[in-house]
Design a protein around this motif. Structure first.
Motif, PDB file in Angstrom:
ATOM      1  N   UNK A 137       0.722  -0.728  -0.095  1.00 54.11           N
ATOM      2  CA  UNK A 137      -0.082  -0.306   0.212  1.00 54.11           C
ATOM      3  C   UNK A 137       0.140   1.153   0.471  1.00 54.11           C
ATOM      4  N   UNK A 138       1.857   1.369  -0.683  1.00 51.47           N
ATOM      5  CA  UNK A 138       3.223   2.799  -0.178  1.00 51.47           C
ATOM      6  C   UNK A 138       3.081   2.444  -1.852  1.00 51.47           C
ATOM      7  N   UNK A 139       1.868   1.869  -2.943  1.00 50.35           N
ATOM      8  CA  UNK A 139       2.497   2.491  -4.424  1.00 50.35           C
ATOM      9  C   UNK A 139       2.229   3.674  -4.443  1.00 50.35           C
ATOM     10  N   UNK A 140       3.088   4.858  -4.612  1.00 51.73           N
ATOM     11  CA  UNK A 140       2.909   6.246  -5.800  1.00 51.73           C
ATOM     12  C   UNK A 140       3.672   6.085  -6.662  1.00 51.73           C
ATOM     13  N   UNK A 141       3.159   7.290  -7.196  1.00 55.06           N
ATOM     14  CA  UNK A 141       3.698   7.566  -9.101  1.00 55.06           C
ATOM     15  C   UNK A 141       5.519   7.492  -8.809  1.00 55.06           C
ATOM     16  N   UNK A 142       6.057   7.194  -9.972  1.00 53.61           N
ATOM     17  CA  UNK A 142       7.529   7.220  -9.538  1.00 53.61           C
ATOM     18  C   UNK A 142       8.223   7.442 -11.218  1.00 53.61           C
ATOM     19  N   UNK A 143       6.944   8.417 -11.380  1.00 53.50           N
ATOM     20  CA  UNK A 143       7.855   8.997 -12.881  1.00 53.50           C
ATOM     21  C   UNK A 143       6.615  10.312 -14.054  1.00 53.50           C
ATOM     22  N   UNK A 144       6.957  10.191 -14.929  1.00 49.84           N
ATOM     23  CA  UNK A 144       5.948  11.383 -15.455  1.00 49.84           C
ATOM     24  C   UNK A 144       4.716  10.432 -16.429  1.00 49.84           C
ATOM     25  N   UNK A 145       3.781  10.915 -15.959  1.00 47.55           N
ATOM     26  CA  UNK A 145       2.452   9.570 -16.443  1.00 47.55           C
ATOM     27  C   UNK A 145       2.454  10.292 -17.982  1.00 47.55           C
ATOM     28  N   UNK A 146       1.503   9.570 -18.898  1.00 53.63           N
ATOM     29  CA  UNK A 146       1.410   9.701 -20.225  1.00 53.63           C
ATOM     30  C   UNK A 146      -0.891   9.426 -20.403  1.00 53.63           C
ATOM     31  N   UNK A 147      -1.075  10.096 -21.126  1.00 50.96           N
ATOM     32  CA  UNK A 147      -2.348  10.061 -21.417  1.00 50.96           C
ATOM     33  C   UNK A 147      -2.152  10.733 -22.858  1.00 50.96           C
ATOM     34  N   UNK A 148      -2.907   9.881 -23.648  1.00 51.87           N
ATOM     35  CA  UNK A 148      -3.504   9.856 -25.120  1.00 51.87           C
ATOM     36  C   UNK A 148      -4.473   9.530 -25.363  1.00 51.87           C
TER      37      UNK A 148
END
Length: 243
Positions: free
Chosen positions: A89-100
């Motif tokens: 449950x420590x799941x976090x964003x680790x970089x840039x995400x993209x929506x396309x």
């Protein structure tokens, strides 16, 4: 009730109603980071409350090992039980995400990470028929992964395309109550780490992947009958303890 996420509504409103008609593809990377942060903020309590953090007990594991020292062939066995794994449950964003947007499909890709994942087992081992018991604890400083999903804008259904582990930080393995030789400890540690890698991958690819897929579907839909509560998986955990 969880409100629908504003950046996604903005994304749909601007891109779906205007850009999709004028351009084949469109990207909004800024909104993608905000959206992934939001999705993960909803996912963490679900992971913690659904039997995925902690996971106990892990499946029992048996393994064998051998070595030849000064011409003498040594062989042994190990049984791992009462295993646990927590930190998902420590799941976090680790970089840039993209929506396309491609046509009327939104492709979403994000890098995520776990930090300070901890695990352990009680073990019984024997070498040349002489056995003993010990406790094993493991600290994994980080796990990085990448997932991609596709949401179809006409009906806002989401499909998780992939979820793969990119890297696992060097684990620290410690033994308590272990009186065996160093090579035996190393062999047992290898069996433990191989099994934990499979358990983490299974948790990401099945349980956590399903949770993220559901949250993306719910938060990108305007259907009032959909709820984040539907993203909580049904998980029957039978606690088995051995002395």
């Amino acid at each position: 009730m969880i409100a629908k996420f504003t950046p996604v509504l903005l994304f749909f409103g601007i891109v779906s109603c205007y850009n999709v008609r004028k351009h084949k593809d469109a990207k909004v990377p800024g909104n993608a980071n905000d959206y992934l942060d939001y999705v993960l903020s909803l996912a963490r309590p679900i992971i913690a409350s659904s039997g995925l953090d902690p996971i106990f007990p892990l499946p029992e594991v048996t393994g064998t090992f051998e070595n030849t020292i000064l011409g003498v062939h040594w062989h042994g066995n190990v049984a791992l039980y009462n295993g646990f794994l927590f930190g998902l449950s420590t799941l976090t964003r680790a970089g840039d995400a993209t929506l396309e947007v491609v046509g009327f499909r939104m492709d979403f890709t994000g890098d995520v990470g776990l930090s300070n994942v901890q695990a352990g087992y009680r073990c019984h081992y024997d070498v040349q028929g002489v056995g003993d018991d010990a406790d094993i604890n493991v600290l994994i400083p980080y796990v990085s992964a990448r997932f991609s999903s596709s949401t179809f804008l006409l009906n806002t259904t989401t499909t998780m395309n992939s979820f793969q582990i990119l890297n696992i930080g060097s684990p620290q393995v410690t033994f308590q109550g272990f009186d065996g030789l160093d090579w035996v400890a190393e062999a047992i540690a290898d069996i433990v780490l191989d099994n934990l890698g499979e358990e983490i991958l299974e948790a990401l690819e099945s349980g956590i992947s399903d949770i993220l897929e559901c949250i993306i579907s719910v938060t990108s839909s305007d259907d009032p009958n959909l709820s984040i509560d539907s993203c909580v998986p049904v998980r029957n955990v039978k606690v088995i303890r051995r002395n």
